[in-house]
Design an enzyme around this catalytic site. Structure first.
Site, PDB file in Angstrom:
ATOM      1  CB  THR A  17      -4.283   3.336 -22.079  1.00  0.00           C
ATOM      2  OG1 THR A  17      -4.173   3.398 -23.503  1.00  0.00           O
ATOM      3  CG2 THR A  17      -5.731   3.548 -21.683  1.00  0.00           C
ATOM      4  NE  ARG A  62      -5.622  -4.429 -20.188  1.00  0.00           N
ATOM      5  CZ  ARG A  62      -6.329  -4.302 -21.306  1.00  0.00           C
ATOM      6  NH1 ARG A  62      -7.476  -3.686 -21.301  1.00  0.00           N
ATOM      7  NH2 ARG A  62      -5.885  -4.816 -22.439  1.00  0.00           N
ATOM      8  CD  GLU A  74      -4.760   4.749   0.569  1.00  0.00           C
ATOM      9  OE1 GLU A  74      -4.365   4.327   1.661  1.00  0.00           O
ATOM     10  OE2 GLU A  74      -5.959   4.815   0.249  1.00  0.00           O
ATOM     11  CE  LYS A 134      -6.707   1.710 -25.883  1.00  0.00           C
ATOM     12  NZ  LYS A 134      -6.855   2.501 -24.645  1.00  0.00           N
ATOM     13  CG  ASP A 170      -8.025   9.723 -24.306  1.00  0.00           C
ATOM     14  OD1 ASP A 170      -6.999   9.029 -24.443  1.00  0.00           O
ATOM     15  OD2 ASP A 170      -9.096   9.285 -23.849  1.00  0.00           O
ATOM     16  CE1 TYR A 210      -4.323   0.262  -0.370  1.00  0.00           C
ATOM     17  CE2 TYR A 210      -4.323  -1.610   1.130  1.00  0.00           C
ATOM     18  CZ  TYR A 210      -4.975  -0.809   0.206  1.00  0.00           C
ATOM     19  OH  TYR A 210      -6.265  -1.077  -0.124  1.00  0.00           O
TER      20      TYR A 210
HETATM   21  N1  DSN Z   1     -11.715   0.105 -25.148  1.00  0.00           N
HETATM   22  C1  DSN Z   1     -10.620   0.779 -25.795  1.00  0.00           C
HETATM   23  C2  DSN Z   1     -10.596   0.530 -27.247  1.00  0.00           C
HETATM   24  O1  DSN Z   1     -10.837  -0.607 -27.642  1.00  0.00           O
HETATM   25  O2  DSN Z   1     -10.327   1.420 -28.021  1.00  0.00           O
HETATM   26  C3  DSN Z   1     -10.600   2.211 -25.517  1.00  0.00           C
HETATM   27  O3  DSN Z   1     -10.553   2.399 -24.147  1.00  0.00           O
END
Ligand code: DSN
Length: 438
Positions: free
Chosen positions: A247, A256, A77, A250, A221, A75
């Site tokens: 994110t 993730r 925080e 990707k 984003d 933990y």
């Molecule tokens: N769910 C993702 C996608 O497939 O683009 C975006 O967060």
């Protein structure tokens, strides 16, 4: 007692090396065969098919090791040096390194590496920069936007007053004149760009000018294209935007998770919005894994990988076009294509049907609405295809040309189960030459 603890001094000396520990996968197999089997089946599914879901990838093995490490036990925080728990000296190291590497990779003034996901990152930014009821101008979900950009069932749509811009019906691309007009009329507090199904570049200079003229903040984003941005193969939003979220999994190939980059003036508000605003304890194992991913993304090999993602997307687009399948906007500038199944001129063919038929052939993608779609989100007139995951396995243009031919043959005849079986056999044969990095 002394003997019991002899190998685990508080300063870490005398510890067995991590890699000398019993193989945890073996323990899992013995002690929890149900979950082990689910994981192993998924591993085989990921190995035996071609992954074209544009938002998915295979993480670097080093990232997987950090994500599966003992940091999950801790933990922490708070932030490095300012925690609400003792014993944070090592996770502080990991988080500080993660922040430094994120800043080096993207050239930002401030980074918060704690968001659990892209949606959490966005929610924290809204909390930091907006008051409930403030107006935000963002891209329409059914033109390629994202749930966390003001969908009415998402918390963003619940707490803030989102208005949306769409794409130009002719070019199927952003119309900056329309965005400017909407921004000047609505005077939003925030102009939000970025998408989960948009195959073209963004002009950040024009968007900055619009934001300045309308007197609002600008946020990107970049979840889908972060790897391309890191490799400098996509226009860089960081110099133009007040805040950039992403994110980390990707195109970036990290674990993730989420990341926020911002200008210094927003740093305090952003940090307070992430913790204690919307999150409690940070996931320190994931933060360490993000740090590993950020390091690997600075390598020359990563730049070559991102270029191959782009080259493969072009090859796939051309192969589909040659077989009569049109891509929305006529092609792609990035890692994904949105295939317009209406170009097959057959009312019976839709995204749901083709997604299932391709799945049966071990080619995995997702149905996706296309701009001005007349079908609903669970049916759709399109499929979204992305090249990052298969490129990670080493596939190049020649493989993507073949994949394009397989997709086209199935899309033309999505009810032909014999065809699906024969393609599945060919896919299985092809993927053997492209092991998943482990
Ligand atoms: N769910 C993702 C996608 O497939 O683009 C975006 O967060």
């Amino acid at each position: 007692m002394k003997e019991l603890f002899s190998e685990s001094q508080a300063d870490g000396s005398g510890l067995l090396d991590w890699t000398d520990q019993p193989d945890p996968r073996q323990l899992l197999r013995e002690r929890d065969p149900e979950i082990y089997t689910a994981i192993e089946s998924e591993r085989q599914r990921q190995t035996n098919g071609i992954e074209l879901i544009a938002s998915e990838n295979y993480v670097f093995p080093e990232v997987l090791a950090a994500a599966g490490s003992v940091l999950t036990n801790k933990y922490a925080e708070g932030y490095p040096g300012r925690r609400y728990y003792g014993g944070c000296q090592y996770v502080d190291v990991a988080e500080r390194i993660g922040i430094e590497r994120a800043l080096a990779l993207f050239g930002a003034e401030h980074a918060n590496v704690q968001p659990h996901s892209g949606a959490q990152a966005n929610a924290a930014v809204y909390m930091a920069l907006l008051k409930p009821g403030d107006t935000v101008l963002a891209m329409k979900l059914d033109h390629g936007g994202h749930l966390s950009h003001g969908f009415h069932l998402n918390s963003s749509g619940h707490y803030y007053n989102f208005a949306h811009y769409g794409l130009d019906p002719e070019t199927e691309q952003l119309d900056y004149g329309v965005i400017r007009q909407a921004a000047l009329e609505l005077r939003p507090k925030l102009l939000l760009v970025g998408a989960s199904a948009y195959p073209r570049h963004f002009d950040f200079q024009v968007l900055r000018d619009i934001a300045d003229e309308a007197g609002c903040l600008l946020m990107m984003d970049m979840a889908h294209v972060a790897g391309l941005v890191a490799a400098k193969l996509h226009p860089d939003p960081v110099p133009y935007c007040d805040v950039v979220t992403t994110t980390t999994h990707k195109t970036l190939r990290g674990p993730r998770g989420g990341l926020i980059l911002c200008r210094k003036e927003h740093a305090r508000a952003i940090d307070r919005a992430v913790f204690p605003g919307i999150q409690g304890g940070p996931l320190m194992h994931i933060i360490a894994a993000k740090a590993v991913g950020f390091k690997l993304a600075q390598a020359e090999a990563f730049k070559r990988y991102q270029q191959q993602i782009l080259d493969n997307a072009q090859a796939l687009s051309n192969a589909l076009q040659a077989e009569g399948l049109r891509s929305v906007s006529g092609g792609t500038d990035n890692h994904l294509l949105l295939v317009d199944l209406n170009s097959l001129d057959n009312e019976e063919i839709n995204g749901k049907l083709v997604e299932t038929a391709l799945d049966n052939a071990s080619i995995h993608c997702n149905k996706n609405m296309i701009p001005f779609d007349t079908r609903k989100a669970m049916v759709t007139s399109g499929i979204r295809l992305g090249t990052p995951a298969a490129t990670t396995r080493g596939m190049k243009q020649v493989q993507f040309e073949q994949i394009g031919r397989w997709i086209a043959s199935i899309a033309h005849e999505p009810k032909d189960t014999a065809l699906q079986e024969s393609v599945r056999d060919e896919v299985l044969e092809m993927v053997k030459a492209f092991p998943v990095p482990a």
